[in-house]
Design a protein around this motif. Structure first.
Motif, PDB file in Angstrom:
ATOM      1  N   GLY A  28       0.808  -1.213   0.000  1.00 38.29           N
ATOM      2  CA  GLY A  28       0.000   0.000   0.000  1.00 38.29           C
ATOM      3  C   GLY A  28       0.837   1.258   0.000  1.00 38.29           C
ATOM      4  N   ILE A  29       2.123   1.136  -0.398  1.00 37.51           N
ATOM      5  CA  ILE A  29       3.035   2.273  -0.333  1.00 37.51           C
ATOM      6  C   ILE A  29       2.685   3.366  -1.348  1.00 37.51           C
ATOM      7  N   ASP A  30       1.980   3.001  -2.396  1.00 37.68           N
ATOM      8  CA  ASP A  30       1.637   3.979  -3.435  1.00 37.68           C
ATOM      9  C   ASP A  30       0.393   4.755  -3.013  1.00 37.68           C
ATOM     10  N   ALA A  82      10.934  11.360 -10.671  1.00 33.26           N
ATOM     11  CA  ALA A  82       9.493  11.623 -10.733  1.00 33.26           C
ATOM     12  C   ALA A  82       8.833  11.462  -9.375  1.00 33.26           C
ATOM     13  N   ARG A  83       9.278  10.495  -8.593  1.00 30.97           N
ATOM     14  CA  ARG A  83       8.665  10.241  -7.285  1.00 30.97           C
ATOM     15  C   ARG A  83       8.684  11.471  -6.389  1.00 30.97           C
ATOM     16  N   LEU A  84       9.696  12.309  -6.544  1.00 30.88           N
ATOM     17  CA  LEU A  84       9.884  13.441  -5.641  1.00 30.88           C
ATOM     18  C   LEU A  84       9.191  14.712  -6.121  1.00 30.88           C
ATOM     19  N   GLN A  85       8.399  14.594  -7.169  1.00 30.84           N
ATOM     20  CA  GLN A  85       7.713  15.773  -7.699  1.00 30.84           C
ATOM     21  C   GLN A  85       6.397  16.056  -6.995  1.00 30.84           C
ATOM     22  N   GLN A  86       5.937  15.121  -6.162  1.00 31.75           N
ATOM     23  CA  GLN A  86       4.692  15.308  -5.436  1.00 31.75           C
ATOM     24  C   GLN A  86       4.762  14.536  -4.126  1.00 31.75           C
ATOM     25  N   PRO A  87       3.957  14.921  -3.136  1.00 34.94           N
ATOM     26  CA  PRO A  87       3.973  14.182  -1.866  1.00 34.94           C
ATOM     27  C   PRO A  87       3.528  12.738  -2.055  1.00 34.94           C
ATOM     28  N   GLY A  88       3.953  11.875  -1.137  1.00 34.39           N
ATOM     29  CA  GLY A  88       3.598  10.471  -1.188  1.00 34.39           C
ATOM     30  C   GLY A  88       4.726   9.575  -1.639  1.00 34.39           C
ATOM     31  N   ALA A  89       5.889  10.144  -1.925  1.00 36.35           N
ATOM     32  CA  ALA A  89       7.001   9.348  -2.429  1.00 36.35           C
ATOM     33  C   ALA A  89       7.412   8.256  -1.460  1.00 36.35           C
ATOM     34  N   PHE A  90       7.280   8.496  -0.177  1.00 40.33           N
ATOM     35  CA  PHE A  90       7.754   7.556   0.841  1.00 40.33           C
ATOM     36  C   PHE A  90       6.607   6.759   1.474  1.00 40.33           C
ATOM     37  N   GLY A  91       5.444   6.818   0.861  1.00 41.71           N
ATOM     38  CA  GLY A  91       4.308   6.064   1.368  1.00 41.71           C
ATOM     39  C   GLY A  91       3.661   6.694   2.576  1.00 41.71           C
ATOM     40  N   GLU A  92       3.843   7.994   2.726  1.00 40.53           N
ATOM     41  CA  GLU A  92       3.314   8.683   3.904  1.00 40.53           C
ATOM     42  C   GLU A  92       1.821   8.960   3.797  1.00 40.53           C
ATOM     43  N   GLN A 121       6.705   5.912  17.276  1.00 39.31           N
ATOM     44  CA  GLN A 121       8.009   5.360  16.913  1.00 39.31           C
ATOM     45  C   GLN A 121       8.497   5.982  15.623  1.00 39.31           C
ATOM     46  N   GLY A 122       9.788   5.873  15.375  1.00 38.66           N
ATOM     47  CA  GLY A 122      10.321   6.242  14.073  1.00 38.66           C
ATOM     48  C   GLY A 122      10.036   5.135  13.069  1.00 38.66           C
ATOM     49  N   ARG A 123      10.257   5.457  11.825  1.00 40.22           N
ATOM     50  CA  ARG A 123      10.066   4.449  10.783  1.00 40.22           C
ATOM     51  C   ARG A 123      11.346   3.645  10.599  1.00 40.22           C
ATOM     52  N   GLN A 124      11.205   2.351  10.445  1.00 40.93           N
ATOM     53  CA  GLN A 124      12.306   1.494  10.042  1.00 40.93           C
ATOM     54  C   GLN A 124      12.102   1.155   8.574  1.00 40.93           C
ATOM     55  N   PRO A 125      12.841   1.800   7.677  1.00 43.11           N
ATOM     56  CA  PRO A 125      12.584   1.622   6.243  1.00 43.11           C
ATOM     57  C   PRO A 125      12.863   0.196   5.793  1.00 43.11           C
ATOM     58  N   CYS A 126      12.142  -0.233   4.766  1.00 43.96           N
ATOM     59  CA  CYS A 126      12.331  -1.581   4.243  1.00 43.96           C
ATOM     60  C   CYS A 126      12.594  -1.533   2.737  1.00 43.96           C
ATOM     61  N   TRP A 127      12.888  -2.712   2.199  1.00 42.48           N
ATOM     62  CA  TRP A 127      13.313  -2.877   0.812  1.00 42.48           C
ATOM     63  C   TRP A 127      12.313  -2.355  -0.207  1.00 42.48           C
ATOM     64  N   LYS A 128      11.069  -2.164   0.177  1.00 44.63           N
ATOM     65  CA  LYS A 128      10.083  -1.691  -0.784  1.00 44.63           C
ATOM     66  C   LYS A 128      10.410  -0.287  -1.295  1.00 44.63           C
ATOM     67  N   LEU A 129      11.139   0.487  -0.494  1.00 46.13           N
ATOM     68  CA  LEU A 129      11.596   1.798  -0.977  1.00 46.13           C
ATOM     69  C   LEU A 129      12.599   1.638  -2.118  1.00 46.13           C
ATOM     70  N   ASN A 130      13.387   0.571  -2.098  1.00 50.97           N
ATOM     71  CA  ASN A 130      14.320   0.316  -3.198  1.00 50.97           C
ATOM     72  C   ASN A 130      13.566   0.122  -4.508  1.00 50.97           C
ATOM     73  N   ARG A 131      12.486  -0.640  -4.439  1.00 51.86           N
ATOM     74  CA  ARG A 131      11.688  -0.880  -5.643  1.00 51.86           C
ATOM     75  C   ARG A 131      10.978   0.398  -6.074  1.00 51.86           C
ATOM     76  N   ARG A 132      10.472   1.128  -5.109  1.00 51.58           N
ATOM     77  CA  ARG A 132       9.688   2.322  -5.435  1.00 51.58           C
ATOM     78  C   ARG A 132      10.544   3.389  -6.119  1.00 51.58           C
ATOM     79  N   PHE A 133      11.783   3.536  -5.675  1.00 51.78           N
ATOM     80  CA  PHE A 133      12.668   4.550  -6.250  1.00 51.78           C
ATOM     81  C   PHE A 133      13.593   3.984  -7.324  1.00 51.78           C
TER      82      PHE A 133
END
Length: 251
Positions: A28-30, A82-92, A121-133
């Protein structure tokens, strides 16, 4: 202490499940901005989904906040993708300017619309960010820089609108900013005094306290490779390494 003025939302975002890799792994990161009010329950916004409910979502990860303040820094580092051109790049779920990991502490409470949120808590990033970016080390970059964002649990449910403002109404542990917690989890990883304090910080979710307690016991740091790279780590039998990530922190 006088609280800062309310913070306007840059966007309020929700996402449906969609495949994130060639294996068809659902995520659901997108997430995309909503223009309408949305009900916020104890496990998140109505219509927002997570593909892996064991590691994502739930009461202690009901809402993800990522500072829009970081976007330009990422552009400077990895380019104007392209991911950084609008909010939501990090699944927030929440994008806003004016709050970063150094400003926000574990236990801080914010009023947002009808809802009351508490930093969990803080976020612990996972491998899905690798695929997304489409960058093989994006999750590691997020972790190493400390630009991780954070999660809220929901103390009071209710309707939230994109034009609502966030107002901090209570600070319970101002000494434990998200940035400070990150520092002891990923930089000064075997600081026994800090680990003892983290293990005793009852407001943290149990798994975070268990990380600290296990490090105190074993004098080693858990291996992050599988979470960050999406592959089975080559590690010692108990999954621990010698107190360091394979890639040293740079932030």
């Amino acid at each position: 202490m006088v609280e800062p003025p309310p913070i306007a939302l840059d966007a309020l975002l929700i996402g449906s499940l969609s495949p994130i890799d060639d294996r068809g792994t659902l995520s659901g990161i997108d997430k995309h901005p909503t223009l309408d009010p949305v009900h916020l329950g104890t496990t998140g916004f109505a219509g927002d989904h997570q593909g892996d409910l064991k590691r994502h979502g739930g009461p202690d990860k009901a809402v993800h906040h990522y500072p829009r303040d970081h976007y330009q820094i990422w552009v400077d580092e990895i380019g104007s993708v392209a991911r950084l051109q609008q909010p939501g790049a990090f699944g927030e779920n929440i994008s806003a300017l004016g709050l970063t990991e150094s400003d926000v502490a574990i236990g801080d409470r914010f009023r947002l619309g009808e809802a009351l949120l508490e930093v969990s808590q803080g976020r612990q990033p996972c491998w899905k960010l690798n695929r997304r970016f489409d960058l093989p080390d994006m999750a590691r970059r997020v972790q190493q820089t400390g630009r991780t964002g954070w999660y809220y649990r929901v103390i009071e449910t209710g309707m939230v609108s994109p034009d609502d403002r966030m107002q901090r109404v209570e600070r319970r542990h101002p000494e434990w900013t998200v940035a400070r917690l990150w520092h002891y989890l990923y930089v000064d990883t075997l600081n026994r005094e800090a680990l003892s304090a983290i293990a005793d910080l009852a407001i943290l979710p149990p798994n975070w306290r268990e990380y600290a307690a296990k490090r105190l016991q074993t004098r080693a740091v858990e291996d992050w490779s599988r979470r960050l790279d999406g592959e089975s780590p080559a590690s010692t039998p108990d999954g621990a390494v010698d107190g360091r990530d394979r890639s040293p922190p740079n932030g």
